[in-house]
Enzyme design. Structure first.
Site, PDB file in Angstrom:
ATOM      1  N   ASN A  23       0.804  -1.229   0.000  1.00 43.26           N
ATOM      2  CA  ASN A  23       0.000   0.000   0.000  1.00 43.26           C
ATOM      3  C   ASN A  23       0.829   1.267   0.000  1.00 43.26           C
ATOM      4  O   ASN A  23       0.281   2.367   0.003  1.00 43.26           O
ATOM      5  CB  ASN A  23      -0.975  -0.014   1.179  1.00 43.26           C
ATOM      6  N   CYS A 117     -16.094  -4.355  -3.360  1.00 44.17           N
ATOM      7  CA  CYS A 117     -15.356  -5.617  -3.232  1.00 44.17           C
ATOM      8  C   CYS A 117     -15.947  -6.357  -2.033  1.00 44.17           C
ATOM      9  O   CYS A 117     -16.907  -5.909  -1.417  1.00 44.17           O
ATOM     10  CB  CYS A 117     -13.860  -5.351  -3.045  1.00 44.17           C
ATOM     11  N   ASP A 305      -6.696  -3.811   8.613  1.00 45.90           N
ATOM     12  CA  ASP A 305      -6.035  -4.892   7.853  1.00 45.90           C
ATOM     13  C   ASP A 305      -5.450  -5.963   8.765  1.00 45.90           C
ATOM     14  O   ASP A 305      -4.964  -6.982   8.278  1.00 45.90           O
ATOM     15  CB  ASP A 305      -4.920  -4.323   6.964  1.00 45.90           C
TER      16      ASP A 305
HETATM   17  C1  EPZ Z   1      -6.731   1.679   1.909  1.00 46.36           C
HETATM   18  O1  EPZ Z   1      -7.935   1.462   1.216  1.00 46.36           O
HETATM   19  C2  EPZ Z   1      -5.947   0.381   1.790  1.00 46.36           C
HETATM   20  N1  EPZ Z   1      -5.667   0.110   0.379  1.00 46.36           N
HETATM   21  C3  EPZ Z   1      -6.754  -0.759   2.407  1.00 46.36           C
HETATM   22  O2  EPZ Z   1      -5.954  -1.920   2.348  1.00 46.36           O
HETATM   23  C4  EPZ Z   1      -7.026  -0.433   3.874  1.00 46.36           C
HETATM   24  O3  EPZ Z   1      -7.805  -1.454   4.437  1.00 46.36           O
HETATM   25  C5  EPZ Z   1      -7.759   0.911   3.958  1.00 46.36           C
HETATM   26  O4  EPZ Z   1      -6.991   1.937   3.299  1.00 46.36           O
HETATM   27  C6  EPZ Z   1      -7.994   1.353   5.401  1.00 46.36           C
HETATM   28  O5  EPZ Z   1      -6.758   1.443   6.065  1.00 46.36           O
HETATM   29  C7  EPZ Z   1      -4.662   0.773  -0.221  1.00 46.36           C
HETATM   30  O6  EPZ Z   1      -3.998   1.610   0.371  1.00 46.36           O
HETATM   31  C8  EPZ Z   1      -4.401   0.427  -1.658  1.00 46.36           C
HETATM   32  P1  EPZ Z   1     -10.242   4.253   2.767  1.00 46.36           P
HETATM   33  P2  EPZ Z   1      -8.878   2.728   0.860  1.00 46.36           P
HETATM   34  O7  EPZ Z   1     -10.539   5.162   1.632  1.00 46.36           O
HETATM   35  O8  EPZ Z   1      -8.067   3.952   0.680  1.00 46.36           O
HETATM   36  C9  EPZ Z   1     -14.830   5.219   3.182  1.00 46.36           C
HETATM   37  C10 EPZ Z   1      -5.486  -4.134   1.963  1.00 46.36           C
HETATM   38  O9  EPZ Z   1      -5.866  -5.075   2.620  1.00 46.36           O
HETATM   39  N2  EPZ Z   1     -14.659   6.048   1.975  1.00 46.36           N
HETATM   40  O10 EPZ Z   1      -9.278   4.713   3.814  1.00 46.36           O
HETATM   41  O11 EPZ Z   1      -9.793   2.310  -0.235  1.00 46.36           O
HETATM   42  C11 EPZ Z   1     -14.674   3.743   2.867  1.00 46.36           C
HETATM   43  O12 EPZ Z   1     -15.899   3.201   2.433  1.00 46.36           O
HETATM   44  C12 EPZ Z   1      -6.431  -3.034   1.604  1.00 46.36           C
HETATM   45  O13 EPZ Z   1      -4.308  -3.936   1.592  1.00 46.36           O
HETATM   46  C13 EPZ Z   1     -15.743   6.782   1.525  1.00 46.36           C
HETATM   47  O14 EPZ Z   1     -16.835   6.735   2.091  1.00 46.36           O
HETATM   48  O15 EPZ Z   1      -9.717   2.873   2.193  1.00 46.36           O
HETATM   49  C14 EPZ Z   1     -14.242   3.172   4.193  1.00 46.36           C
HETATM   50  O16 EPZ Z   1     -15.393   2.933   4.981  1.00 46.36           O
HETATM   51  C15 EPZ Z   1      -7.855  -3.456   1.876  1.00 46.36           C
HETATM   52  N3  EPZ Z   1     -15.584   7.543   0.413  1.00 46.36           N
HETATM   53  C16 EPZ Z   1     -13.418   4.302   4.825  1.00 46.36           C
HETATM   54  O17 EPZ Z   1     -13.759   5.483   4.100  1.00 46.36           O
HETATM   55  C17 EPZ Z   1     -14.375   7.622  -0.249  1.00 46.36           C
HETATM   56  O18 EPZ Z   1     -14.284   8.363  -1.254  1.00 46.36           O
HETATM   57  C18 EPZ Z   1     -11.924   4.104   4.742  1.00 46.36           C
HETATM   58  O19 EPZ Z   1     -11.617   3.798   3.411  1.00 46.36           O
HETATM   59  C19 EPZ Z   1     -13.292   6.878   0.237  1.00 46.36           C
HETATM   60  C20 EPZ Z   1     -13.448   6.095   1.355  1.00 46.36           C
END
Ligand code: EPZ
Length: 430
Positions: A23, A117, A305
């Site tokens: 990440n 997903c 994670d």
């Molecule tokens: C990152 O995902 C990581 N992926 C994820 O790792 C990790 O679980 C996650 O951050 C939380 O730490 C990468 O960095 C590639 P978020 P990301 O946006 O950025 C909501 C793994 O296992 N949200 O921080 O997609 C969302 O629904 C993966 O390596 C919105 O509502 O996660 C969630 O509830 C899985 N609108 C929360 O925020 C948005 O536009 C956190 O999601 C964006 C997010």
């Protein structure tokens, strides 16, 4: 599809080197799009998601070279395409990260909407709202995000949630915007800090990465740089849990213990013995661990994670504990699989109540998402019979040769193809 065959009952002993963080490598490689000079990135992990990212960058016209020490040189001086197509984005949601760099450097981008997903709907509304606030025209047509801006304007952006890739996407876009951008309620994850470090090496002017307020002063262009991505704290945490639950003695190397604060605290609460140095952490399991309550939260809170791995630890711990998933809405796909192995888990909304049992029994189980799959491998290590894990392509997205690293620590684990497994089971049945 390959399978992992795991025979439980052995304590893990030894040490293993932690690979570069998936990440961190993903956004850092994509940051090459921001410059016409080559970006060299070291400590790249050998993972499916990295292959997908390199394929995506190649399709956009980035010249890529990879040496035998997993250092990638990415030269985006000849970008010819500004579209991230559905067939790639659907396999890796993080492809959305090309939106900010393409928009900032070329004034337009067309990126397929990443689907949801297994762990949730995974919206990207915060990314799009941020780009619109910077003056981009953003629309979604036929499943594609279309964004245009003659030049992005720096502004103040307050994120509703500290989105990791949302922060990264907007931070990359802001490096080339006119004026100053302030991102409030920014994600504080170490991978965000690592990306900011790389961008500043390329000539960006970012301050506050790792805090809730990040300030970016736009510059006309970025140059090249040499960057080495940080170690994967989640991979490290996974192997440390493996050492603790098997009553073993595991040291992980090339990782900064400060990235694992919340995880190490929970391992100590569970009764494991934890020592650490500048770039290593050692965990000794000793007797039966005690159940520990867990609630996931954005960094520096307990990482989502690592939730599946600690839910699994609680399955065989002494006592009852709750595991609450506060980041994603559906990140308990591993519960049904663990129940098949004899775990006692009661679900109530986003909280699992786990009553520890003396041991799990091996079973055929199915991987559903990256971290859930790793937790099933851990469960197999402590089961009293054979566990067969199917759909392990999920694991390969985030763990480089998990079976080699676990076997190197003494685990009885091997990877077989579906046809090998069919032949083996037919031979046994004969
Ligand atoms: C990152 O995902 C990581 N992926 C994820 O790792 C990790 O679980 C996650 O951050 C939380 O730490 C990468 O960095 C590639 P978020 P990301 O946006 O950025 C909501 C793994 O296992 N949200 O921080 O997609 C969302 O629904 C993966 O390596 C919105 O509502 O996660 C969630 O509830 C899985 N609108 C929360 O925020 C948005 O536009 C956190 O999601 C964006 C997010």
């Amino acid at each position: 599809m390959d399978k992992l065959i795991v025979e439980g009952g052995r304590p893990l002993v030894g040490e293993t080197r932690i690979s570069g963080a998936k990440n961190s490598a993903l956004p850092v490689l994509i940051a090459s799009l921001l410059s016409g000079q080559p970006l060299r990135v070291g400590n790249i992990p050998h993972l499916r998601d990295i292959t997908t990212t390199l394929e995506l960058l190649g399709r956009l016209g980035v010249q890529l070279s990879l040496n035998d020490r997993m250092t990638v040189e990415a030269d985006a001086s000849q970008v010819v395409d500004l579209c991230a197509p559905y067939d790639l984005v659907k396999t890796m949601r993080a492809s959305i990260l090309v939106l900010g760099p393409l928009l900032a450097r070329f004034g337009e981008a067309r990126v397929s909407m990443p689907g949801g997903c297994a762990i949730g709907s995974r919206p990207v509304d915060l990314h799009l709202k941020g780009f619109a606030a910077m003056g981009a025209e953003v629309s979604v047509t036929d499943g594609y995000i279309e964004a245009r801006a003659a030049r992005l304007q720096g502004c103040r952006i307050a994120l509703d949630q500290p989105s990791v890739t949302g922060t990264e996407n907007l931070m990359m876009a802001a490096t080339l915007a006119a004026g100053e951008t302030v991102i409030d309620n920014a994600a504080r994850e170490p991978e965000v800090v690592d990306l900011a470090r790389c961008l500043n090496a390329m000539g960006a002017r970012i301050s506050g990465a790792g805090e809730s307020r990040i300030t970016v002063s736009g510059v006309p262009r970025l140059g090249g740089a040499d960057h080495r991505v940080i170690a994967d704290r989640i991979e490290a945490g996974t192997y440390l849990v493996a050492g603790a639950i098997t009553g073993g003695d595991v040291r992980v190397r090339d990782v900064d213990p400060a990235l694992l604060g919340a995880v190490l605290a929970k391992l100590r609460d569970a009764g494991a013995e934890v020592d650490s140095g500048g770039d290593w952490v050692r965990v000794r399991g000793g007797g039966r661990l005690g159940a520990v309550n867990v609630q996931t939260a954005p960094f520096p809170g307990f990482p989502t994670d690592m939730q599946a791995q600690f839910l699994m630890l609680n399955c065989i711990a002494d006592g009852t504990a709750t595991v609450t998933e506060s980041v994603f809405e559906n990140r308990f796909m591993h519960v049904e699989e663990l129940r098949r192995m004899g775990a006692s888990i009661r679900m109530n909304g986003n909280t699992a109540t786990v009553r520890g049992v003396a041991r799990l029994s091996g079973a055929p189980v199915m991987a559903t998402d990256l971290r859930a799959s790793a937790c099933l491998a851990l469960a197999g290590l402590v089961a009293d019979s054979q566990t067969v894990i199917d759909r392990i392509y999920h694991i390969d997205r985030g763990y480089h040769c998990i079976e080699e690293k676990l076997a190197g620590l003494g685990a009885r684990i091997r990877r077989v193809t579906a046809s090998q497994w069919r032949r083996e089971t037919e031979r046994k049945a004969a």
